[in-house]
Scaffold this active site. Structure first.
Site, PDB file in Angstrom:
ATOM      1  CG  ASP A 153      -2.079   0.966   1.061  1.00  0.00           C
ATOM      2  OD1 ASP A 153      -2.425   1.300  -0.085  1.00  0.00           O
ATOM      3  OD2 ASP A 153      -2.641   1.393   2.089  1.00  0.00           O
ATOM      4  CG  HIS A 160      -4.097  10.638   2.713  1.00  0.00           C
ATOM      5  ND1 HIS A 160      -5.137  10.595   3.616  1.00  0.00           N
ATOM      6  CD2 HIS A 160      -3.259   9.624   3.051  1.00  0.00           C
ATOM      7  CE1 HIS A 160      -4.942   9.585   4.462  1.00  0.00           C
ATOM      8  NE2 HIS A 160      -3.818   8.987   4.143  1.00  0.00           N
ATOM      9  CD  GLU A 225      -6.025   5.087   4.883  1.00  0.00           C
ATOM     10  OE1 GLU A 225      -5.513   5.922   5.616  1.00  0.00           O
ATOM     11  OE2 GLU A 225      -5.370   4.231   4.265  1.00  0.00           O
ATOM     12  CD  GLU A 227      -5.408   3.018   0.021  1.00  0.00           C
ATOM     13  OE1 GLU A 227      -4.631   2.396  -0.740  1.00  0.00           O
ATOM     14  OE2 GLU A 227      -5.204   3.156   1.242  1.00  0.00           O
ATOM     15  CG  ASP A 259      -5.489   0.657   4.100  1.00  0.00           C
ATOM     16  OD1 ASP A 259      -5.523  -0.379   4.786  1.00  0.00           O
ATOM     17  OD2 ASP A 259      -4.613   1.533   4.222  1.00  0.00           O
ATOM     18  NE  ARG A 263      -7.427   6.634   9.938  1.00  0.00           N
ATOM     19  CZ  ARG A 263      -6.768   6.449   8.805  1.00  0.00           C
ATOM     20  NH1 ARG A 263      -5.527   5.972   8.802  1.00  0.00           N
ATOM     21  NH2 ARG A 263      -7.354   6.722   7.661  1.00  0.00           N
ATOM     22  CD  GLN A 266      -2.567   4.795  10.863  1.00  0.00           C
ATOM     23  OE1 GLN A 266      -3.797   4.804  10.808  1.00  0.00           O
ATOM     24  NE2 GLN A 266      -1.822   5.298   9.897  1.00  0.00           N
ATOM     25  CE  LYS A 279      -2.965   2.686   7.537  1.00  0.00           C
ATOM     26  NZ  LYS A 279      -4.027   3.094   6.612  1.00  0.00           N
ATOM     27  CB  THR A 283      -7.387  -4.819   2.397  1.00  0.00           C
ATOM     28  OG1 THR A 283      -6.375  -4.515   3.356  1.00  0.00           O
ATOM     29  CG2 THR A 283      -7.306  -3.835   1.246  1.00  0.00           C
ATOM     30  CD  GLU A 400      -7.216  13.102   4.218  1.00  0.00           C
ATOM     31  OE1 GLU A 400      -7.072  14.087   3.500  1.00  0.00           O
ATOM     32  OE2 GLU A 400      -7.235  11.933   3.764  1.00  0.00           O
TER      33      GLU A 400
HETATM   34 CA    CA Z   1      -3.834   3.233   2.925  1.00  0.00          CA
END
Ligand code: CA
Length: 454
Positions: A153, A160, A225, A227, A259, A263, A266, A279, A283, A400
């Site tokens: 990834d 971002h 996420e 993607e 993804d 958080r 993370q 993560k 997926t 975000e």
């Molecule tokens: Ca990602």
């Protein structure tokens, strides 16, 4: 069952995978009516590949989506309808052998499929036989399109990276390496799932800033996420690299990719080696792989770097990639909460962004990945990184959109979200459209959050 890798063969300045041909003609229609609707994701010009299991049949088969139907390629191959070079690869339970076959085979197969499914190119007697290879979608289960050996990834949107960086390092949002080296990490293949698969809220360690020690429990900051995922075609032998000019011949096609990210896990675990358990629990990808050849009409210049940014190093730069390395793809996220589902409310749009805003092109990501001699293999998956643009409406994750939960989102029905709640379903969609080309969709990538295991 990894097929043998083949060496890069494309060295031409105009890679065949990017060339327009009769299969892109926007005027061409299919004899399958549902493919001709203006908003159809899978018109005759798309012809994406996927792997499905038909009702009552345990064997996975490769299919091509056309309108709301699936053309069973095993059946088509058995009737000798497909090019000889593609016949064996089309009768496999995964797309890996077809991905390994390379652009010449892909192009020949696409031309033949376009002919068989075109209203003006398939004579009536042949059409009757091709119709026998169609599978109605009812009762079909879509499966992962490939045996994904390696999943990487990336982090290719500078918007971002900057937005996230601001939340964690206000004084230095974008680290100094970002504009020089495509940032990525090795993800986990085993937990990649097909659209529709529920995602269980993960447990893990987290440590709020005001607490002296971490605790273990269900993530309180589960995020998605938005993607794009790119499937690798022919690989490279270990020790060899893939020049940028050859990269298009190694990219088979794209899917939508979510993804899922915890958080709170993370932020506690990511230093110094990057994402790990935050993560790798899930997926999700969409089932239909839209080929790079189908996307040829939507090639666009690579992202224009702001004045003052460094030019890419020579191994990541060439004129062709600068002129055509971008993709004019629109990507969207919608949210369907449990309450919205119960009241029959339509999914709420959270963001939409353009893949043209990505700092690095797919070809640059692939070339960089192999630049140290790392051998990529057919069916490997490259995630683009969260697709975010410069505007607030184009932020591709809740981290975000809610500024790490400090600016909660208010949904039209009064619900509030900082991060995902149990029962929330995240729906990714994508499409390409431009004047003079037939609109193509990427289908859908869905996943609903299940409560953490007890
Ligand atoms: Ca990602």
């Amino acid at each position: 069952m990894t097929p043998p890798v083949s060496s890069p063969k494309l060295r031409a300045s105009s890679p065949v995978a990017l060339m327009l041909n009769q299969t892109h003609d926007p005027a061409r229609l299919s004899w399958i009516e549902s493919a001709n609707h203006a908003e159809a994701d899978f018109p005759l010009q798309s012809l994406p590949f996927g792997v499905f299991r038909a009702a009552g049949n345990l064997t996975p088969r490769i299919g091509v989506a056309i309108g709301n139907q699936i053309l069973d390629l095993t059946a088509a191959a058995e009737l000798d309808f497909l090019p000889i070079a593609a016949r064996t690869a089309c009768q496999q339970p995964t797309l890996n052998p077809l991905m390994a076959a390379g652009p010449a085979v892909w192009t020949a197969l696409r031309a033949r499929l376009s002919e068989l499914l075109g209203v003006d190119s398939c004579p009536a007697p042949l059409r009757i036989q091709v119709e026998r290879c169609l599978v109605p979608p009812a009762g079909v289960t879509m499966l992962l399109p490939a045996a994904i050996g390696g999943y990487t990834d990336f982090y290719a949107s500078s918007f971002h990276a900057t937005n996230v960086g601001k939340l964690f390092r206000p004084d230095q949002p974008l680290l100094p390496n970002y504009k020089w080296v495509p940032i990525g990490y090795h993800g986990r293949s085993s937990s990649i799932a097909i659209s529709g698969t529920p995602v269980r809220r993960p447990h893990g360690q987290s440590k709020p800033a005001d607490q002296p020690a971490p605790t273990y429990g269900p993530s309180q900051s589960l995020d998605y996420e938005l993607e794009l995922g790119a499937f690798v075609g022919p690989g490279n032998p270990r020790g060899d690299s893939i020049p940028l000019a050859a990269a298009p011949g190694h990219l088979f096609g794209v899917v939508l990719l979510n993804d899922w990210s915890a958080r709170d896990l993370q932020s506690w675990e990511y230093q110094p080696l990057g994402p790990f358990l935050a993560k790798n629990f899930a997926t999700t990808i969409s089932p239909w792989v839209v080929t790079m050849e189908a996307l040829a009409p939507f090639r666009a210049p690579a992202f224009v770097r702001p004045t003052g940014d460094p030019a890419p190093l020579p191994y990541l730069a060439d004129e062709h990639d600068a002129a055509h390395g971008g993709l004019a793809l629109n990507l969207e996220v919608r949210l369907l909460t449990e309450k919205m589902r119960a009241t029959g409310t339509a999914p709420h749009p959270l963001s939409s962004g353009s893949f043209q805003q990505m700092y690095w092109t797919l070809a640059q990501l692939l070339t960089h990945h192999a630049s140290n001699g790392c051998n990529l293999q057919p069916g490997d998956l490259l995630g683009s990184g969260t697709v975010s643009g410069p505007t607030p409406g184009s932020r591709g994750c809740l981290l975000e959109l809610t500024a790490r939960g400090t600016e909660p989102l208010r949904l039209p029905n009064g619900e509030v979200r900082r991060f995902l709640e149990d029962g929330d379903e995240v729906i990714l969609r994508g499409y390409a459209e431009r004047p003079g080309a037939r609109r193509i969709g990427l289908g859908e990538c869905r996943g609903r959050v299940l409560p953490a295991a007890g």
